[in-house]
Design a protein around this motif. Structure first.
Motif, PDB file in Angstrom:
ATOM      1  N   VAL A  63       0.861  -1.183   0.000  1.00 10.70           N
ATOM      2  CA  VAL A  63       0.000   0.000   0.000  1.00 10.70           C
ATOM      3  C   VAL A  63       0.896   1.231   0.000  1.00 10.70           C
ATOM      4  CG1 VAL A  63      -1.648   1.364   1.344  1.00 10.70           C
ATOM      5  CG2 VAL A  63      -1.937  -1.115   1.171  1.00 10.70           C
ATOM      6  N   SER A  64       0.575   2.204  -0.849  1.00  9.15           N
ATOM      7  CA  SER A  64       1.339   3.456  -0.885  1.00  9.15           C
ATOM      8  C   SER A  64       0.371   4.629  -0.934  1.00  9.15           C
ATOM      9  CB  SER A  64       2.262   3.501  -2.100  1.00  9.15           C
ATOM     10  OG  SER A  64       2.933   4.748  -2.177  1.00  9.15           O
ATOM     11  N   ASP A  65       0.526   5.563  -0.010  1.00 11.06           N
ATOM     12  CA  ASP A  65      -0.374   6.722   0.016  1.00 11.06           C
ATOM     13  C   ASP A  65       0.146   7.885  -0.818  1.00 11.06           C
ATOM     14  OD1 ASP A  65       1.701   7.709   1.536  1.00 11.06           O
ATOM     15  OD2 ASP A  65       0.513   8.096   3.345  1.00 11.06           O
ATOM     16  N   TYR A  66       1.259   7.699  -1.523  1.00 10.83           N
ATOM     17  CA  TYR A  66       1.769   8.768  -2.381  1.00 10.83           C
ATOM     18  C   TYR A  66       2.555   8.207  -3.558  1.00 10.83           C
ATOM     19  CZ  TYR A  66       4.207  12.973  -3.934  1.00 10.83           C
ATOM     20  OH  TYR A  66       4.697  13.996  -4.698  1.00 10.83           O
ATOM     21  N   ASN A 102      -9.360   5.123   0.090  1.00  9.22           N
ATOM     22  CA  ASN A 102     -10.507   5.899   0.548  1.00  9.22           C
ATOM     23  C   ASN A 102      -9.991   7.020   1.447  1.00  9.22           C
ATOM     24  OD1 ASN A 102     -12.781   6.971   1.815  1.00  9.22           O
ATOM     25  ND2 ASN A 102     -13.835   5.007   1.888  1.00  9.22           N
ATOM     26  N   ILE A 103      -9.985   8.236   0.931  1.00 11.09           N
ATOM     27  CA  ILE A 103      -9.414   9.355   1.671  1.00 11.09           C
ATOM     28  C   ILE A 103     -10.494  10.277   2.244  1.00 11.09           C
ATOM     29  CG2 ILE A 103      -7.249   9.323   0.391  1.00 11.09           C
ATOM     30  CD1 ILE A 103      -8.341  11.652  -1.298  1.00 11.09           C
ATOM     31  N   THR A 104     -11.687   9.740   2.412  1.00  7.75           N
ATOM     32  CA  THR A 104     -12.756  10.536   3.001  1.00  7.75           C
ATOM     33  C   THR A 104     -12.338  11.084   4.357  1.00  7.75           C
ATOM     34  OG1 THR A 104     -14.407   9.163   1.881  1.00  7.75           O
ATOM     35  CG2 THR A 104     -15.167  10.534   3.706  1.00  7.75           C
ATOM     36  N   SER A 105     -11.640  10.256   5.109  1.00  9.81           N
ATOM     37  CA  SER A 105     -11.112  10.662   6.405  1.00  9.81           C
ATOM     38  C   SER A 105      -9.938   9.763   6.743  1.00  9.81           C
ATOM     39  CB  SER A 105     -12.174  10.554   7.502  1.00  9.81           C
ATOM     40  OG  SER A 105     -12.505   9.190   7.729  1.00  9.81           O
ATOM     41  N   ALA A 106      -9.199  10.133   7.780  1.00  6.46           N
ATOM     42  CA  ALA A 106      -8.081   9.291   8.219  1.00  6.46           C
ATOM     43  C   ALA A 106      -8.587   7.927   8.651  1.00  6.46           C
ATOM     44  CB  ALA A 106      -7.333   9.974   9.362  1.00  6.46           C
ATOM     45  N   GLU A 107      -9.774   7.907   9.252  1.00  7.04           N
ATOM     46  CA  GLU A 107     -10.331   6.642   9.734  1.00  7.04           C
ATOM     47  C   GLU A 107     -10.710   5.719   8.575  1.00  7.04           C
ATOM     48  OE1 GLU A 107     -11.217   9.662  10.789  1.00  7.04           O
ATOM     49  OE2 GLU A 107     -10.243   9.540  12.762  1.00  7.04           O
ATOM     50  N   SER A 109      -9.435   5.660   5.589  1.00  5.64           N
ATOM     51  CA  SER A 109      -8.203   5.175   4.966  1.00  5.64           C
ATOM     52  C   SER A 109      -7.622   4.027   5.767  1.00  5.64           C
ATOM     53  CB  SER A 109      -7.171   6.309   4.871  1.00  5.64           C
ATOM     54  OG  SER A 109      -7.635   7.346   4.048  1.00  5.64           O
ATOM     55  N   GLN A 110      -7.573   4.213   7.078  1.00  6.54           N
ATOM     56  CA  GLN A 110      -6.991   3.192   7.938  1.00  6.54           C
ATOM     57  C   GLN A 110      -7.804   1.902   7.900  1.00  6.54           C
ATOM     58  OE1 GLN A 110      -6.469   4.532  11.958  1.00  6.54           O
ATOM     59  NE2 GLN A 110      -5.306   2.731  12.589  1.00  6.54           N
ATOM     60  N   GLU A 111      -9.110   2.032   7.894  1.00  4.77           N
ATOM     61  CA  GLU A 111      -9.979   0.849   7.854  1.00  4.77           C
ATOM     62  C   GLU A 111      -9.793   0.087   6.544  1.00  4.77           C
ATOM     63  OE1 GLU A 111     -13.855   2.404   8.431  1.00  4.77           O
ATOM     64  OE2 GLU A 111     -13.554   2.871  10.574  1.00  4.77           O
ATOM     65  N   MET A 112      -9.725   0.807   5.442  1.00  2.55           N
ATOM     66  CA  MET A 112      -9.557   0.165   4.145  1.00  2.55           C
ATOM     67  C   MET A 112      -8.227  -0.573   4.072  1.00  2.55           C
ATOM     68  SD  MET A 112      -9.485   1.908   0.367  1.00  2.55           S
ATOM     69  CE  MET A 112      -9.430   0.895  -1.120  1.00  2.55           C
ATOM     70  N   GLU A 130       2.490   5.874  12.887  1.00  2.00           N
ATOM     71  CA  GLU A 130       2.206   4.987  14.022  1.00  2.00           C
ATOM     72  C   GLU A 130       0.964   4.146  13.765  1.00  2.00           C
ATOM     73  OE1 GLU A 130       4.161   4.392  16.453  1.00  2.00           O
ATOM     74  OE2 GLU A 130       5.615   5.951  15.919  1.00  2.00           O
ATOM     75  N   LYS A 131      -0.066   4.757  13.192  1.00  2.00           N
ATOM     76  CA  LYS A 131      -1.298   4.009  12.909  1.00  2.00           C
ATOM     77  C   LYS A 131      -1.047   2.917  11.884  1.00  2.00           C
ATOM     78  CE  LYS A 131      -3.423   7.777  11.787  1.00  2.00           C
ATOM     79  NZ  LYS A 131      -4.443   8.737  11.310  1.00  2.00           N
ATOM     80  N   PHE A 132      -0.329   3.262  10.830  1.00  2.00           N
ATOM     81  CA  PHE A 132      -0.036   2.268   9.792  1.00  2.00           C
ATOM     82  C   PHE A 132       0.858   1.153  10.323  1.00  2.00           C
ATOM     83  CE2 PHE A 132      -0.571   5.550   6.119  1.00  2.00           C
ATOM     84  CZ  PHE A 132      -1.946   5.438   6.233  1.00  2.00           C
TER      85      PHE A 132
END
Length: 317
Positions: A63-66, A102-107, A109-112, A130-132
């Motif tokens: 997974v890459s966010d950028y 899913n970048i609707t929110s940080a939550e 994204s993390q759930e997906m 830290e979350k990732f």
């Protein structure tokens, strides 16, 4: 070679890409693309911008966010990627099957990401590290710390494809050299500038902010107007917001011209100032697709090189 990454801040040179590799057998359970589990996969330790991190020796579910083009350039396809990167037209032929984050929110994204059961996460966002890290092995890559070439090699090493990255860079640099002489014969001492229009704002850019600037100024050695050359090519300033009245000072004999999506550029294009610029009057303003040219990954830079070469060649004899 690829240019120093600088988005809104001066880039620091990262001179070492040493990856502290330590193969060790460890028991882990990761999902393959077909849903089966791979047991007892090997891992290694890599040096990251958050210290040493243990990652799979052969990550399969990334997974890459950028960063996306860097992975695709070495034939590695993440399972989830940033929707902004996926919107890059230059990457369209490579991205089949990749899910947009899913970048609707940080939550969300993390759930997906958690539901996808990745074995490696590569992030540009320090706040999410830290979350990732609680989901899977996570490599944080600080924006602006490496040149584009160093970044490409670093990411390629994460997936064990250093040689593929070296080959890609070598082929790119060969194309640069093949085109450089032809472009110089055409442009000569004329200046080249980059202008981008946003809602009620005009941006002037140099060599540090994508948009082909690295190719124009660093690799080909073309000159920008003095106001751009001093601060945004020879200096570290990535861009400047300029007034409409300042356009003659910041534009050259050639203009690369982009417009942010859904922006009404009439305040520029309908102005007398714009229409009396020599480059505009002489048909030497090259429009570019902002959503593509804002990126600077290896695939994008290769495509930009092709388009820039073709653009200048039309003014040759």
């Amino acid at each position: 070679m690829f240019k120093l990454n600088s988005f809104g801040k001066a880039a620091a040179i990262f001179t070492s890409l040493s990856m502290a590799v330590s193969l060790a057998g460890c028991s882990s359970s990761n999902s393959n693309d077909d849903g089966t589990k791979q047991e007892n996969s090997e891992t290694r330790i890599v040096e990251t911008d958050k210290g040493e991190v243990e990652i799979p020796a052969n990550p399969q579910r990334i997974v890459s966010d950028y960063y996306l083009g860097e992975f695709l350039a070495v034939d590695t396809k993440p399972i989830i990627a940033s929707p902004y990167a996926l919107d890059n037209p230059y990457l369209a032929e490579y991205i089949g099957g990749i899910e947009p984050m899913n970048i609707t929110s940080a939550e969300t994204s993390q759930e997906m990401i958690a539901a996808a059961e990745p074995d490696l996460i590569v992030t540009i966002t320090e706040a999410d590290y830290e979350k990732f890290s609680k989901i899977a092995s996570t490599v944080y890559i600080q924006d602006g710390k490496r040149s584009d070439e160093e970044l490409f090699k670093y990411i390629a090493d994460l997936v064990g494809k250093e040689s593929e990255a070296e080959n890609y860079i070598s082929e790119f640099n060969q194309k640069v050299e093949e085109s450089k002489g032809k472009v110089h014969d055409i442009v000569g001492d004329q200046t080249v500038s980059i202008v981008e229009v946003w809602p009620q704002q005009i941006y002037s850019m140099g060599s540090h902010f994508a948009r082909g600037g690295h190719i124009l100024y660093d690799l080909w050695g073309l000159k920008a107007p003095e106001a751009v050359q001093k601060s945004m090519v020879d200096g570290d300033t990535p861009y400047e917001v300029i007034s409409l009245e300042a356009l003659p000072e910041y534009t050259g004999d050639f203009i690369l011209y982009g417009i942010l999506s859904d922006t009404d550029a009439s305040f520029v294009e309908d102005s007398q100032i714009w229409n009396i610029l020599p480059a505009v009057k002489e048909g030497k303003a090259m429009p570019y697709e902002q959503v593509a040219w804002m990126h600077r990954d290896p695939i994008t830079q290769s495509k930009q090189l092709e388009e820039l070469t073709a653009y200048f060649e039309q003014f040759g004899e």
